[in-house]
Design an enzyme around this catalytic site. Structure first.
Site, PDB file in Angstrom:
ATOM      1  CG  HIS A   1       9.457  69.351   7.480  1.00 40.66           C
ATOM      2  ND1 HIS A   1      10.171  69.753   8.594  1.00 40.66           N
ATOM      3  CD2 HIS A   1       9.358  67.992   7.567  1.00 40.66           C
ATOM      4  CE1 HIS A   1      10.488  68.685   9.310  1.00 40.66           C
ATOM      5  NE2 HIS A   1      10.003  67.609   8.709  1.00 40.66           N
TER       6      HIS A   1
ATOM      7  CG  HIS B   1       7.417  65.209   4.236  1.00 38.56           C
ATOM      8  ND1 HIS B   1       8.071  65.223   5.455  1.00 38.56           N
ATOM      9  CD2 HIS B   1       6.103  65.225   4.530  1.00 38.56           C
ATOM     10  CE1 HIS B   1       7.186  65.257   6.427  1.00 38.56           C
ATOM     11  NE2 HIS B   1       5.981  65.245   5.900  1.00 38.56           N
TER      12      HIS B   1
ATOM     13  CD  GLU C   1      -8.779  57.512  29.295  1.00 34.26           C
ATOM     14  OE1 GLU C   1      -9.391  56.869  30.171  1.00 34.26           O
ATOM     15  OE2 GLU C   1      -8.726  57.166  28.094  1.00 34.26           O
TER      16      GLU C   1
ATOM     17  CG  HIS D   1      -7.666  49.541  36.633  1.00 38.44           C
ATOM     18  ND1 HIS D   1      -7.474  48.705  35.562  1.00 38.44           N
ATOM     19  CD2 HIS D   1      -8.803  50.240  36.366  1.00 38.44           C
ATOM     20  CE1 HIS D   1      -8.463  48.869  34.691  1.00 38.44           C
ATOM     21  NE2 HIS D   1      -9.274  49.796  35.162  1.00 38.44           N
TER      22      HIS D   1
END
Length: 680
Positions: free
Chosen positions: A30, A265, A413, A475
């Protein structure tokens, strides 16, 4: 050293050429990002960054985080020019087997690389953890007050980093925490792989970060070293907030026909464009060329930072000599010291007088662990009351108390996982992070990066199975344990009761990589004294109970160990010999000698059963192709956990029935068809 903007600009052009040459030779890479960011990076390294190439792990150094890790040739060129011993041959071997210049920077592989980056946003998010760790170390040891530790965390990120959710989570936390030691440069070049950012990204990044409580500075042309110098000088003046520098750059700057396009890029420029770029920048056509004045400029900076580091080392030596208590704490933090009798001390506090959820046992044991291991600190994603992960006498880390031992990550999280990586990378902590086990899904990218970097940290995952009950399948973790076990280098420990929880914490604190503790919501019976004496979590598996002439082996983890013992009693009542094995950690068991593995699981006994309230994936490694893996290969359900145990077949009677049916065919051969007569 007298900083020279003209030579700094030539150094930036040299980095552009080195990057283009290395990528062209590799036929992969890159070039656009290194070429667009060279001016800012050179200004940073040659004037502002505190570093010591003679000691890349120097604790007082600033950290450099290339969050846009695909631009790795920028970092490798800097390390080459600024004295880290990365020779020209390594630049020529970019992306090749065995080189020190892999496609993305890798911590522990290349001297001077502070973090493994690649997944966009992960570097910035981990940098937030580095910033917290720097504040914590300075406050707890007195180094900050003594003027000896004021580490800054410098980040270079791009449009991709700004789009990733990890950045949003971490930046919000950093603003709330007022981490004014963060200076982040946003390479605002408006180009991604698919084209202009307007295809998918039109927000006002500056306003977003102002809303996060960041100071936002602007550089209208970050391909000008004088303007980079001016904005970096301003960034040094803290206003009590983290700083974002929005720098307008041209991707692939200097390549006359490709700069400013998506074509520069992620692919080599091509020989013709490399030649045109060098001519455009006034550089010779020679490949991997560094002019003498550029060498001298960088060497002068290296001499300057080494001298400054030597002065710091002397002052640090005087400080520790005069402050013996602080010196002892520093040693324990930097060496992550764990007492030799750790397990013995943790067992003393393990709650064994009544049935106790392993999350509660862990919470009790954590208090003692924190007392014995000063390097242990961390927090939860807004779930500490449920995961029992607060240190009760630790205080809360924040702007008012940088020595607080409890981190409040909020409901973030992924950001928590990445920040914990940064805390570990800073080098003076064994961090822990905590949430419900099912939400480890949100943390997977961070856990994988922790494993890649061999970071010593601990995950406290509670509510570890369908026994979560009424909260239902969203859950109740079923497949997550298989996910964790599939990550190379992660140690998963699922303890059966309080003695094993103590062993799990001891093993986790003595590990050399990431460890996940899987803990229950429901209460578990503690082992009796005789059984507790057999516990050996460090070996991963051990014999819990045994008959002299056993013909059946039951292997269980966590809450199912107690179930396995009840099943064994049923078979023993029928005069069938059984061995029960607790296997809290597959990884620790597989690390033992083959002799020990065969001692626990004798090859000649092929009637083997595993019992775990989770996916059966991977268990046939231990029970064999003809063995029986009892688990749950569907999602859970919402009901009281005892009802779920009955419905999912996790009662002694139903487990015994499954075992008999498996090893004798579809039925026992009797008229009852299901062994209800008790003949087996």
């Amino acid at each position: 050293m007298s900083w020279n903007a003209e030579i700094a600009a030539r150094t930036a052009n040299t980095i552009r050429a080195l990057s283009a040459d290395a990528i062209q030779k590799a036929k992969s890479g890159h070039p656009g990002m290194p070429m667009g960011n060279a001016d800012f990076a050179v200004t940073l390294f040659s004037k502002y960054l505190r570093f010591n190439p003679a000691n890349p792990a120097w604790i007082a150094r600033d950290r450099f985080v290339l969050s846009a890790g695909h631009g790795s040739m920028l970092e490798y060129s800097l390390l080459h020019l600024f004295g880290y011993g990365l020779d020209m041959e390594e630049l020529k071997n970019f992306r090749q087997w065995g080189s020190k210049t892999p496609g993305h920077p890798e911590f522990g592989h290349t001297a001077g690389v502070d973090i493994t980056t690649g997944p966009l946003g992960s570097g910035l998010a981990s940098a937030v953890g580095m910033a917290m760790a720097a504040k914590y170390l300075a406050a707890t040891t007195g180094l900050g007050e003594a003027g000896l530790l004021d580490s800054k965390i410098y980040i270079i990120c791009g449009d991709g980093c700004m789009m990733e959710g990890a950045t949003s989570e971490a930046a919000s936390l950093a603003g709330h925490q007022q981490l004014d030691n963060i200076i982040c440069f946003y390479d605002d070049n408006n180009i991604t792989i698919e084209g202009n950012t307007s295809l998918a990204f039109t927000e006002d990044v500056g306003k977003r970060f102002e809303a996060y409580n960041w100071r936002v500075l602007y550089c209208d042309n970050a391909n000008d070293v004088a303007k980079c110098d001016a904005v970096l000088a301003e960034a040094q003046k803290s206003d009590g907030r983290p700083t974002l520098i929005i720098g307008k750059t041209t991707i692939g700057f200097g390549a006359p026909n490709k700069q400013g396009t998506s074509g520069v890029h992620g692919e080599p420029l091509g020989d013709d464009e490399v030649a045109a770029m060098k001519a455009n920048l006034g550089l010779p056509a020679e490949t991997f060329f560094v002019a003498d004045d550029v060498r001298a400029f960088c060497d002068s900076r290296v001499a300057e930072v080494k001298a400054a580091a030597a002065e710091w080392d002397a002052a640090y030596g005087e400080y520790v000599a005069a402050n013996r208590d602080k010196a002892e704490l520093l040693s324990k933090l930097l060496n992550k010291t764990v007492p030799e009798n750790l397990l013995e001390e943790l067992l003393k506090v393990a709650p064994v007088d009544k049935p106790t959820a392993s999350r509660a046992s862990s919470g009790t044991i954590l208090q003692k662990a924190a007392e014995l291991v000063p390097a242990l600190w961390g927090g939860a994603a807004d779930l500490a009351p449920s995961t029992k992960s607060n240190v009760k006498v630790g205080g809360d880390f924040g702007p008012a108390d940088r020595a607080g031992r409890n981190l409040h990550f909020g409901v973030r999280e992924l950001g928590m996982g990445m920040a914990a990586n940064g805390i570990a990378l800073f080098g003076a902590a064994i961090p822990y992070s905590s949430t419900f086990f099912v939400f480890s899904d949100y943390m997977k990218p961070a856990i994988r990066l922790a494993a890649l970097q061999k970071l010593h940290q601990i995950y406290i995952f509670t509510h570890d199975s369908f026994y979560v009950g009424e909260d239902g399948p969203t859950h109740e973790p079923i497949e997550q344990i298989a996910m964790l076990r599939s990550i190379p280098g992660v140690t998963v420990i699922r303890p059966a009761e309080s003695h094993e929880v103590a062993g799990a914490w001891a093993a986790a604190l003595q590990a050399d990589g990431p460890v996940a503790l899987l803990l229950t919501r429901q209460n578990l019976d503690a082992f009796d004294e005789a059984t507790a004496a057999k516990v050996d979590v460090a070996k991963g598996a051990y014999v819990v109970s045994d008959d002299e002439n056993f013909s059946l082996i039951l292997i269980a983890t966590g809450s199912e160990v107690g179930l396995a013992m009840k099943v064994a009693d049923m078979f023993r009542a029928q005069e069938i010999g059984v061995r029960v094995v607790s296997m809290p950690s597959q990884e620790l068991f597989l690390a033992q000698s083959k002799a020990y593995q065969n001692e626990v699981l004798p090859p000649e006994c092929d009637l083997r059963v595993s019992i775990e309230a989770a996916s059966t994936f991977g268990w046939h490694k231990f029970v064999g192709s003809e063995g029986l893996a009892i688990g749950l290969d569907t999602f859970g359900a919402s009901a009281p956990y005892k009802v779920l145990a009955e419905e999912f077949g996790f009662t002694p009677e139903k487990v015994a029935q499954k075992i008999v049916e498996h090893f004798s065919g579809d039925s026992c051969g009797c008229e009852c068809g299901s062994c209800e007569c008790g003949c087996h």
